[in-house]
Design a protein around this motif. Structure first.
Motif, PDB file in Angstrom:
ATOM      1  N   LYS A 105       0.838  -1.315   0.025  1.00 24.56           N
ATOM      2  CA  LYS A 105       0.174   0.017  -0.036  1.00 24.56           C
ATOM      3  C   LYS A 105       0.820   1.197  -0.081  1.00 24.56           C
ATOM      4  O   LYS A 105       1.845   1.289   0.428  1.00 24.56           O
ATOM      5  CB  LYS A 105      -0.928   0.179   1.324  1.00 24.56           C
ATOM      6  CG  LYS A 105      -0.569  -0.373   2.521  1.00 24.56           C
ATOM      7  CD  LYS A 105       0.671   0.358   3.283  1.00 24.56           C
ATOM      8  CE  LYS A 105       0.620   2.101   3.380  1.00 24.56           C
ATOM      9  NZ  LYS A 105       1.654   2.636   4.148  1.00 24.56           N
ATOM     10  N   TYR A 132      -3.305  -4.033   2.687  1.00 27.63           N
ATOM     11  CA  TYR A 132      -3.935  -3.332   3.625  1.00 27.63           C
ATOM     12  C   TYR A 132      -4.080  -4.460   4.886  1.00 27.63           C
ATOM     13  O   TYR A 132      -5.175  -4.775   5.035  1.00 27.63           O
ATOM     14  CB  TYR A 132      -4.909  -2.490   3.461  1.00 27.63           C
ATOM     15  CG  TYR A 132      -4.622  -1.153   2.501  1.00 27.63           C
ATOM     16  CD1 TYR A 132      -4.197  -0.141   3.080  1.00 27.63           C
ATOM     17  CD2 TYR A 132      -5.325  -1.247   1.130  1.00 27.63           C
ATOM     18  CE1 TYR A 132      -3.868   0.976   2.385  1.00 27.63           C
ATOM     19  CE2 TYR A 132      -4.824   0.076   0.395  1.00 27.63           C
ATOM     20  CZ  TYR A 132      -4.262   1.097   1.126  1.00 27.63           C
ATOM     21  OH  TYR A 132      -4.157   2.013   0.351  1.00 27.63           O
ATOM     22  N   ALA A 197      -3.708   6.308   4.563  1.00 26.51           N
ATOM     23  CA  ALA A 197      -4.209   5.213   3.553  1.00 26.51           C
ATOM     24  C   ALA A 197      -4.780   4.009   4.482  1.00 26.51           C
ATOM     25  O   ALA A 197      -5.758   3.546   3.867  1.00 26.51           O
ATOM     26  CB  ALA A 197      -3.080   4.877   2.644  1.00 26.51           C
ATOM     27  N   ILE A 200      -8.274   4.735   5.931  1.00 27.10           N
ATOM     28  CA  ILE A 200      -9.179   5.113   4.971  1.00 27.10           C
ATOM     29  C   ILE A 200      -9.785   3.700   4.598  1.00 27.10           C
ATOM     30  O   ILE A 200     -10.986   3.188   4.297  1.00 27.10           O
ATOM     31  CB  ILE A 200      -9.057   5.963   3.779  1.00 27.10           C
ATOM     32  CG1 ILE A 200      -8.635   7.387   4.162  1.00 27.10           C
ATOM     33  CG2 ILE A 200      -9.892   5.849   2.560  1.00 27.10           C
ATOM     34  CD1 ILE A 200      -7.871   8.098   3.643  1.00 27.10           C
ATOM     35  N   ASP A 201      -8.495   2.697   4.296  1.00 23.20           N
ATOM     36  CA  ASP A 201      -9.049   1.336   3.769  1.00 23.20           C
ATOM     37  C   ASP A 201     -10.060   0.773   4.977  1.00 23.20           C
ATOM     38  O   ASP A 201     -10.907   0.451   4.702  1.00 23.20           O
ATOM     39  CB  ASP A 201      -7.505   0.689   3.522  1.00 23.20           C
ATOM     40  CG  ASP A 201      -7.960  -0.869   3.201  1.00 23.20           C
ATOM     41  OD1 ASP A 201      -8.768  -1.217   2.363  1.00 23.20           O
ATOM     42  OD2 ASP A 201      -7.979  -1.922   4.264  1.00 23.20           O
ATOM     43  N   THR A 359      -9.746   3.705  -2.159  1.00 28.15           N
ATOM     44  CA  THR A 359      -8.814   4.351  -1.219  1.00 28.15           C
ATOM     45  C   THR A 359      -7.880   5.502  -1.786  1.00 28.15           C
ATOM     46  O   THR A 359      -7.824   6.563  -1.424  1.00 28.15           O
ATOM     47  CB  THR A 359      -7.891   3.627  -0.409  1.00 28.15           C
ATOM     48  OG1 THR A 359      -8.865   2.769   0.335  1.00 28.15           O
ATOM     49  CG2 THR A 359      -6.903   4.062   0.625  1.00 28.15           C
TER      50      THR A 359
END
Ligand code: SOE
Length: 379
Positions: A105, A132, A197, A200-201, A359
């Protein structure tokens, strides 16, 4: 009967190269899978360093050019553990060669680049996934089950933080091995792509899509010596980022991330408040999920600290006896297990590239919003 091998060719040997290699080595000992990962080749530009990495983890061979790795007939799956600016180039070539792809990621440097990667793997019909990993911490997976069972009811608030403190010193250089996360050319962004990130994932997975965002970013140290040029250069990544958002389900989101929160090393926390119940989780105490259920009798109502180590808890039946904990590294083991199950069962494990692209679009909207100092729709 011998299981079919899954021959791994890994590109990059940094922190994530180690985390993934550890997962490939452990997974078949704990999970009964249709295929067994085989550490076939490790690839990086520095021949001596990649050889030392390969010897340490048990990779059979090494390469110094990822193109050569992708050409090899004995590699099934390319694992991309390189800085963000090389994900797309390697993934496009791997997809064209028909390889499965596991990518670190964030998926890409930005949305448009991510879309090209999505189109490439979908055209080539190759299994793909993005690392993730926090989705597969058992407490987080249990959180997902509780939300899906409707135990929280209507969701009002989603709150997440990812706080670190490792870049506070102005003497820390940018760029090169270990410090590419500070170099915008290699990383694309700072804490937004690196830490938010993850938040948000997890949020999209637990609480659904995000409609719009309003963000602010800050770069506290404006110039740092660049390890690649030897010169003092402008720092163009965000050191800190906070944003508000509206989720499509009507709930409000509040997110903060920084590398300047003195005392916090990797404090990833989230809390979800629903009409009936709330849950919260903290990476520093990763085997606990806190749960408050309003329907409990009032005399004993309160936050329950669930210890996620029982055989009934996600993934835990595969490990030790109830009460004994697993760690950060196990989330990667679970991700490999799910990836292999996904291939065998024909139901791709998530997040695949298309899912991780969502994302990426939120990340783009955050950076745009901070730049223009206005709310931005997520495309
Ligand atoms: C940054 O320090 C970092 O290593 C991230 O790159 C990882 O994705 C995160 O899980 C831990 O922190």
């Amino acid at each position: 009967m011998a299981k079919q091998p899954l021959n791994i060719g890994i590109v990059g040997y940094g922190f994530m190269g180690r985390a993934h290699s550890n997962a490939y080595k452990q997974v078949s000992q704990f999970f009964d899978l249709a295929r067994t990962p085989v550490l076939k080749a490790a690839c990086a530009r520095d021949a001596a360093k990649v050889k030392a990495f390969a010897d340490n983890w048990g990779y059979e061979t090494t390469e110094t050019d990822w193109r050569r790795l992708i050409e090899r007939k004995d590699i099934d799956c390319i694992d991309i553990c390189t800085p963000n600016n090389s994900h797309a180039e390697i993934a496009l070539a791997a997809a064209a060669a028909g390889k499965m792809i596991l990518c670190e990621k964030p998926l890409a440097m930005n949305g448009p680049e991510g879309l090209k990667m999505v189109e490439a793997v979908e055209k080539a019909k190759v299994p793909n996934m993005v690392w993730y990993n926090y989705r597969r911490v058992p407490a987080c997976t249990l959180a997902k089950q509780l939300v899906e069972e409707g135990r929280l009811g209507k969701i009002f608030h989603y709150r997440a933080n990812f706080l670190q403190d490792w870049t506070i010193s102005a003497d820390l250089p940018q760029g090169g091995a270990g410090l590419w996360r500070l170099d915008v050319a290699a990383a694309g962004s700072g804490v937004t792509g690196d830490l938010l990130a993850h938040c948000i994932d997890t949020a999209l997975w637990l609480n659904g899509g995000i409609k719009d965002v309003c963000a602010m970013t800050e770069t506290f140290i404006k110039e740092r010596k660049h390890n690649l040029t030897g010169k003092v250069e402008k720092v163009a990544i965000d050191d800190a980022c906070a944003f508000l958002c509206h989720f499509k389900n009507g709930s409000l989101g509040l997110f903060e991330s920084t590398r300047y929160a003195r005392g916090h090393k990797a404090l990833y926390t989230f809390e979800i408040n629903g009409e009936k119940a709330s849950i919260k989780w903290d990476l520093h105490d990763l085997h606990r999920l806190e749960y408050f259920d309003h329907k409990d009798e009032s005399r004993i109502r309160g936050w329950h600290k669930l210890h996620i180590t029982d055989g009934d808890h996600p993934y835990m039946g595969k490990w030790w006896v109830p009460g004994l904990q697993i760690g950060y590294e196990s989330s990667f083991v679970h991700q490999v297990a799910d990836f292999i199950d996904g291939i065998a069962g024909g139901k791709p494990a998530q997040p695949d590239f298309r899912n991780a692209y969502e994302t990426q679009l939120v990340l783009d909207a955050i950076l745009d919003s901070a730049k223009v100092r206005q709310w931005q729709e997520v495309k």
